[in-house]
Write an enzyme that holds these catalytic residues in place. Structure first.
Site, PDB file in Angstrom:
ATOM      1  N   ASP A  12       3.579  -8.436  -1.381  1.00  0.00           N
ATOM      2  CA  ASP A  12       2.118  -8.454  -1.417  1.00  0.00           C
ATOM      3  C   ASP A  12       1.601  -7.028  -1.564  1.00  0.00           C
ATOM      4  O   ASP A  12       1.997  -6.139  -0.804  1.00  0.00           O
ATOM      5  CB  ASP A  12       1.543  -9.035  -0.106  1.00  0.00           C
TER       6      ASP A  12
ATOM      7  N   ASP B 133       8.451 -11.479   3.462  1.00  0.00           N
ATOM      8  CA  ASP B 133       7.968 -10.743   2.291  1.00  0.00           C
ATOM      9  C   ASP B 133       7.839  -9.271   2.671  1.00  0.00           C
ATOM     10  O   ASP B 133       8.188  -8.890   3.792  1.00  0.00           O
ATOM     11  CB  ASP B 133       6.612 -11.308   1.827  1.00  0.00           C
TER      12      ASP B 133
ATOM     13  N   ASP C  54       4.865  -6.188   2.561  1.00  0.00           N
ATOM     14  CA  ASP C  54       3.430  -5.977   2.365  1.00  0.00           C
ATOM     15  C   ASP C  54       3.104  -4.483   2.222  1.00  0.00           C
ATOM     16  O   ASP C  54       3.571  -3.678   3.023  1.00  0.00           O
ATOM     17  CB  ASP C  54       2.647  -6.531   3.570  1.00  0.00           C
TER      18      ASP C  54
END
Ligand code: CTP
Ligand code: MN
Ligand code: MN
Ligand code: MN
Length: 391
Positions: free
Chosen positions: A315, A204, A206
């Site tokens: 995120d 992902d 962040d």
């Protein structure tokens, strides 16, 4: 017995936060084996065992050369009987029976595949496994009730199981930067997580968002999300207010402003050709990027989209400026490094460290810090830069 001369002094330190752990190291075969056992223990909800294997792997990452004999390990902490047995077997035979039988076991493979779905934790995966499900396509075909995160997880599984490149992370960064500047000029965004530690790919991307004027960041997340929604960039998002007040490991008396801390787990639609976000001109619900039938709420058949755009997990965290150093340290990782920092603080310093604050239990006061360097200093630790936090 004297420590082996190949062992640097810092490798003899038992907390990962006392050592430099680079991304690239010389014992990949061994660390991969130990981390597989750690992962398997985690999937079996045996946390103590999982952490023990992870610590053992982490110590091997600090060594300046490949381990060749058991004598090379003399003087090293964090190596329990079980880890030593696995290492010995691997040095002698090139592989470990326990590791290989775990790697090939149906339970390990299924639980790994099922927890690999966004929104699916160990407990759900375990329940599905007992019900006969083995992989994401089994879940898609099943009658299981899925929450909205899991629906997105199944729908975009193909894309989300691909690694995110640094270039893709930078492209997402530009979109987030633009969103943030639109709704709050002067706000600052910082890339955290694995990419800040120098990783070339991630599962992902962040980001930490703050504003130099304390309080300005309040209410920022919903506005950023709304802007991204109107641009058609978001495939999924769940914003949660900070759960810090209820968390076990936080200080006993959190500062009054803590409830502002917000995070958002999301899935971005990243344009493949331009690296930009979803097609800005297109209305939501219309045909997007050459992919049809992918509208949320439609039949839960995993869609394949090799052209046009890619789903990417992102995120976002918003932190008040006064907590920025703690948030940055807390969201940079690695997870083991974070865990070790907190353990060090508690056990060695009688302090409580969180992503919000550092509380000194002896002095009964919070220790202020605006940079990571100051936090390490409060903790009596040598500063470890992000690239050496890859424990
Ligand atoms: N983190 C957290 N709370 C969560 C999830 C993550 O505090 N609910 C923190 C982790 O402790 C870690 C950082 O956020 O320090 C990044 O976590 P994650 O994205 O899961 O891992 P990365 O190290 O970025 O690795 P990857 O490349 O796989 O994303
Ligand atoms: Mn990450
Ligand atoms: Mn991860
Ligand atoms: Mn993350």
């Amino acid at each position: 017995l004297t420590p082996s001369p190949v062992i640097p002094k810092s490798s003899a330190k038992s907390y990962a936060c006392q050592r430099r752990t680079p991304l690239k190291h010389h014992n990949l075969l061994l660390t991969e084996a130990l981390e597989l056992l750690s992962e398997n223990a985690e999937l079996g909800e045996n946390e103590g065992r999982s952490v023990a294997f992870r610590r053992a792997a982490a110590i091997l990452k600090t060594l300046p050369q490949a381990v060749q004999r058991m004598e090379d390990l003399q003087g090293l902490p964090c190596l329990g009987d079980h880890s030593l047995r696995v290492i010995k077997e691997m040095l002698e035979y090139g592989s470990s029976q326990e590791v290989e039988s775990t790697r090939h076991s149906e339970q390990y493979q299924a639980l790994k595949a099922l927890t690999g779905i966004f929104g699916v934790g160990v407990k759900t995966a375990e329940r599905w496994f007992r019900g006969g499900l083995r992989c994401p396509s089994d879940v898609a075909k099943s009658e299981e009730r899925l929450n909205s995160a899991q629906q997105a997880g199944v729908l975009y599984h193909e894309d989300l199981s691909q690694r995110v490149s640094r270039a893709e992370a930078d492209a997402i960064g530009q979109i987030v930067e633009r969103a943030v500047q639109e709704v709050l000029p002067g706000a600052q965004i910082t890339l955290t997580g694995g990419f800040r530690r120098g990783k070339e790919t991630g599962h992902d991307v962040d980001f930490l968002i703050t504003h130099p004027e304390e309080g300005k960041e309040e209410g920022l997340m919903p506005k950023v999300i709304q802007w991204l929604e109107t641009q058609g960039v978001l495939l999924y998002q769940k914003t949660t207010r900070n759960s810090y007040l209820e968390s076990k490991d936080g200080p006993s008396r959190p500062p009054h402003n803590m409830d502002r801390f917000e995070r958002c787990f999301s899935i971005f639609k990243l344009d493949r050709s331009t690296g930009e976000g979803g097609p800005l001109a297109q209305a939501p619900g219309g045909e997007v990027g050459g992919c049809e039938g992918r509208a949320p709420g439609s039949e839960l058949e995993p869609q394949h989209c090799s052209t046009g755009w890619k789903a990417v997990r992102v995120d976002l965290v918003v932190s008040p400026y006064s907590q920025f150093g703690f948030a940055l340290l807390g969201w940079t990782g690695s997870k083991l490094f974070e865990r070790e920092l907190r353990r060090w603080a508690g056990k060695e310093k009688n302090m409580s460290l969180s992503s919000h604050a550092l509380y000194d239990n002896s002095q009964r006061r919070y220790l202020r810090a605006s940079t990571e360097e100051e936090i390490f200093s409060h903790l009596g630790l040598e500063y470890i830069p992000p690239c050496d936090r890859n424990a």
